[in-house]
Structures are given as C-alpha cells and as structure tokens.
Design an enzyme around this catalytic site. Sequence first.
Site, mmCIF file in Angstrom:
data_model
loop_
_atom_site.group_PDB
_atom_site.id
_atom_site.type_symbol
_atom_site.label_atom_id
_atom_site.label_comp_id
_atom_site.label_asym_id
_atom_site.label_seq_id
_atom_site.Cartn_x
_atom_site.Cartn_y
_atom_site.Cartn_z
ATOM 1 N N CYS A 16 37.230 3.368 1.175
ATOM 2 C CA CYS A 16 37.010 2.502 0.023
ATOM 3 C C CYS A 16 37.341 1.074 0.433
ATOM 4 O O CYS A 16 37.963 0.833 1.461
ATOM 5 C CB CYS A 16 37.898 2.908 -1.160
ATOM 6 S SG CYS A 16 37.603 4.579 -1.766
ATOM 7 N N GLY A 43 32.127 1.758 1.003
ATOM 8 C CA GLY A 43 31.903 2.724 -0.062
ATOM 9 C C GLY A 43 30.663 2.400 -0.855
ATOM 10 O O GLY A 43 30.444 1.243 -1.210
ATOM 11 N N ASN A 117 42.618 2.266 -1.710
ATOM 12 C CA ASN A 117 41.949 2.669 -0.486
ATOM 13 C C ASN A 117 42.919 3.552 0.286
ATOM 14 O O ASN A 117 43.980 3.097 0.696
ATOM 15 C CB ASN A 117 41.567 1.432 0.344
ATOM 16 C CG ASN A 117 41.097 1.765 1.749
ATOM 17 O OD1 ASN A 117 41.240 0.966 2.656
ATOM 18 N ND2 ASN A 117 40.536 2.940 1.949
ATOM 19 N N GLY A 118 42.566 4.813 0.474
ATOM 20 C CA GLY A 118 43.436 5.717 1.199
ATOM 21 C C GLY A 118 43.435 7.091 0.574
ATOM 22 O O GLY A 118 42.536 7.460 -0.183
ATOM 23 N N TYR A 260 35.108 2.198 14.313
ATOM 24 C CA TYR A 260 33.895 2.419 13.543
ATOM 25 C C TYR A 260 33.854 1.756 12.174
ATOM 26 O O TYR A 260 32.874 1.113 11.816
ATOM 27 C CB TYR A 260 33.660 3.932 13.373
ATOM 28 C CG TYR A 260 32.576 4.248 12.374
ATOM 29 C CD1 TYR A 260 31.238 3.986 12.675
ATOM 30 C CD2 TYR A 260 32.877 4.768 11.125
ATOM 31 C CE1 TYR A 260 30.237 4.250 11.757
ATOM 32 C CE2 TYR A 260 31.876 5.031 10.200
ATOM 33 C CZ TYR A 260 30.567 4.775 10.515
ATOM 34 O OH TYR A 260 29.581 5.015 9.614
#
Length: 491
Positions: A16, A43, A117-118, A260
């Site tokens: 995210c 996302g 985020n996580g 990435y």
Amino acid sequence: MTGRDHRDLGGPTEKCGVVGVSLDERAAARPLYYALYALQHRGQESAGIVTHDGFQQHSHVEMGLVGDAFGEDDLDQLNGPVGIGHVRYPTAGSVNACCAQPFSVSFKSGSLGLSHNGNLVNADEIRDELAGLGHAFTSDGDTEVIAHDLARNLLEEDLVRAVKRTMSRIHGSYSLTIMHDDTVLGVRDPEGNRPLCIGEVDDGYLLASESAAIDVLDGELVRDVEPGELVILRPDGEGFDAYQLFDRENSAHCFFEHVYFARPDSTIDDQLVYDVRRDLGRALWAESGVDTDVVMPVPDSGRAFASGYADAAGEDGADVEFAEGLMKNRYVGRTFIMPTQDARERAVRLKLNPIKDIVQDRTVTLIDDSIVRGTTSTQLVQLMRDVGAEAVHVRIGAPPIVAPCYMGIDMASREELIAADRTTEEIGEEISADSLEYLSIESVAGALDQSRADLCLGCVTGEYPYDIDGETTDRDVERPTIGSEPAAADD
C-alpha cells in the site's frame, strides 16, 4: 512490472501507499491526490482521502485507481488544509469497500483517520480483546484494529502517549499516516520494515511512503522517519515534531523495496533506488556473469539491474550489447479473460513481446528482479527460443524466494514458490534456461550498505524478524504481552 499485472504473470504484488499533509492555508485535497498518483504502483484496488477543515472531517474513499476514484467535485468537497491519503493493495482483509482506506472513526475525543502500509501479525488477538470490551468492527482488516486501539487510548492519554501505547501492542510491519482532528502524524514500526519519509513544500510538510510523492509536489525530501519514531506535523505548515518512542538493536528494512516495489526515482533510507538496482546488477555480473551477445531486461523492474550488469560486463572487456528486446503492452490489464490454459499462456505474449531482430541467432541473458512461481520465467525463456535465440541464460537480481512474506507482500504460499523445494540447478532445468543464477544475500546487503542483521530477509531465508506462529524468528526480541502497559512516552 507494475502491481496486479505482475501478479498475473506470476510475480509478487505491492502493498500500500500512504501520505499525509499539513499546509498553511491551501486545501490539502489536490496535493494528496497528486501524491497518491505518484504512489499508484503500490496499490490499485482502492484509493481514498480524508481531510479536516478545523471543524469537521471530510472523506472520499472508492474502489479502483486514483484517477477513477476521484472526480473534480469529489476533490472540491474535501475541505481543509490537512489530510491523509491511501492507495491499497490488500494484504490483510477483503477486497471490498469496507477495507478501503483511510479508515475513519468518530469518538468522544474527536475524529480519527488512519492509513496503513504493512501487515500486523497479532491483529486477530487484539481484535478479539477489543470486541470483548464492546468495540464493534465493520471490516476484517488489521487497519481498523489499529484505529480502534488508538481511539481507546486517546480517551485516556495525550496524543504521544496514546500512540506509544498502541505501538506497544501491535506487532508486525507498519507505516502509518494518521489524522486526529486537524493534526497529522506519521508512525514507523520499531523495525522500520515499511518505508516512510518526511518532505517539505513551500507552504507546509508532508509524510509519504516514497519520496517520489514529494517530488511530484515540487517538494524537498527532509529525511526518513526513523524506525520506532512518531512525527507530528504542526498546524499551518510550520514544521514538525519528532518523538523516538521505541528503539531496537537492529532494524528490519524490507530489501524487496529496493529490489522491486519502490519506484526507481525514490530515495528510501538514504539510498536512491535506481542506484541500488544498478549496483545489484553490477554485483550480479561479478558473481555469475556470462558472456552473451545481448543483455535484456524483463520490463520494467529488470531494467536498472540489466543496465548495471551490462556496464560491469563492458568494464571487464566483455562484448555485450544492452538492448530492450522485450516490449511491454501497457494496455492489457486485470480484465483480460483467461478461461483456458492456452489463453493463460497467450497472456504473456500479449503483455511482453520479443523483438525478433535483437534475439534471432544470438545468445541472450535475460535479467529480472525475482522468480516467484516460475511460470513467467518459463514462458519468457520459451519466447526467446521461439524467435531464434541460440541460448538463453537467466540472471536474477535477488536471492531465491523460498518462503512467504507475512509483512505485507502478496508473494505466494510455500507450495507455490518454485525455489521452496528446488535447487538453483533444478529451477534452471524447470524453466528450460541454459543457465540460471541468483544474487547472493551478501551482495544484496552490500549494495544496501547494511548488515544482514538490519534487513528483513524472511522470504529468502525462512527466518523472520517478527514472532510469527509456526515460523522461525531470526532474532530474540522481547515483546510486551497484549494488555500490558507501555513505558511513559518521552516528552
């Protein structure tokens, strides 16, 4: 490759993106909108913005891409100079509107908005405890768990101490942007697994998952949020206050951000992602270079690796051409229908098409960031042979992925991971490559200028920096029990 497209081709998918801004008088909605556009690669399932005008909170959250989720009228109705935003790829919780973020809640002490985020590893435990205390949950995501726990603590504590109490209870990876009434704050987990940085614009400050979101607003990167740190943006864009709430002997930065996930033009933990990827490519040549006629990246994530690899090869006297021999069709998206095996195999050719004149009658090195299930690599090697490659060697700019990720990456189960129970030689045979080599963990740590002890390497070692049921932990970290009281927050 970006987001869902990469998952369709057998690769990992992003987590995210979060952002928060506090400006002087300018409305926050459009800066948040532009910042979310810059984070779209993190996302694609939903997008949302919550703002506050000093009196009340305004929210707009929709499923879909940023450009589809917001219209001009939607932005005009998001009043106020402060706000937070979120783009979501689901790693915990359902793929529907109830789990879209930012998550908003109103309670006795005001309003609360939260973007996450996580991935928490003890969300169910905390949810059950809070439900027993009368909290009603509207989603199965872990973000709502954080919001409820923080709201509960804000009834009893000031903002800093409330955040510290919540941080002492939630375990796992998280970077958060939070809005409590008209105050915006950011929090990074004590291991620093997920990225979060601070930026300055002409009339205020912002927090974002990546510095690319700061760039799009013509801002300047100030610094990263430290692991275990709380940053509170002052009202009227006048600056920020920082509180180091937790310290750990070691961090657990996600090395895959550099390999990435992050944009190449982002700076994370003081390193430009593009430079790191080129250094990884150079290390790949040093470890396992093979002298072929042409070096080709698998677009888009393999490009910087291949560039560094080819440069290092040239410096060593190898006569290697760097060429973009695979062209990506950016208009084949999630709606492509693949009802049969033939159609699924056709999907790769639709999305990645080789340039015959570059490949035919030549030896080729294909360079990519990772191999997950192996399906795409097999098909790409076959594509090279179909258009006349004499030999196809595959080089990967990361170690083999042997275990799943519990920290917010949709990477696949052990049963799906081609490297979970195969040697490199066996994988090379499986994908029909003339040779296959991965980059070593030592080279990854060297390119990141960090020790192995400060990186999260769970997906390539099977040992995790967090306590996860049924998995091995690579460090001994004492965790507070659920319901225990944290130490007093620093003033």
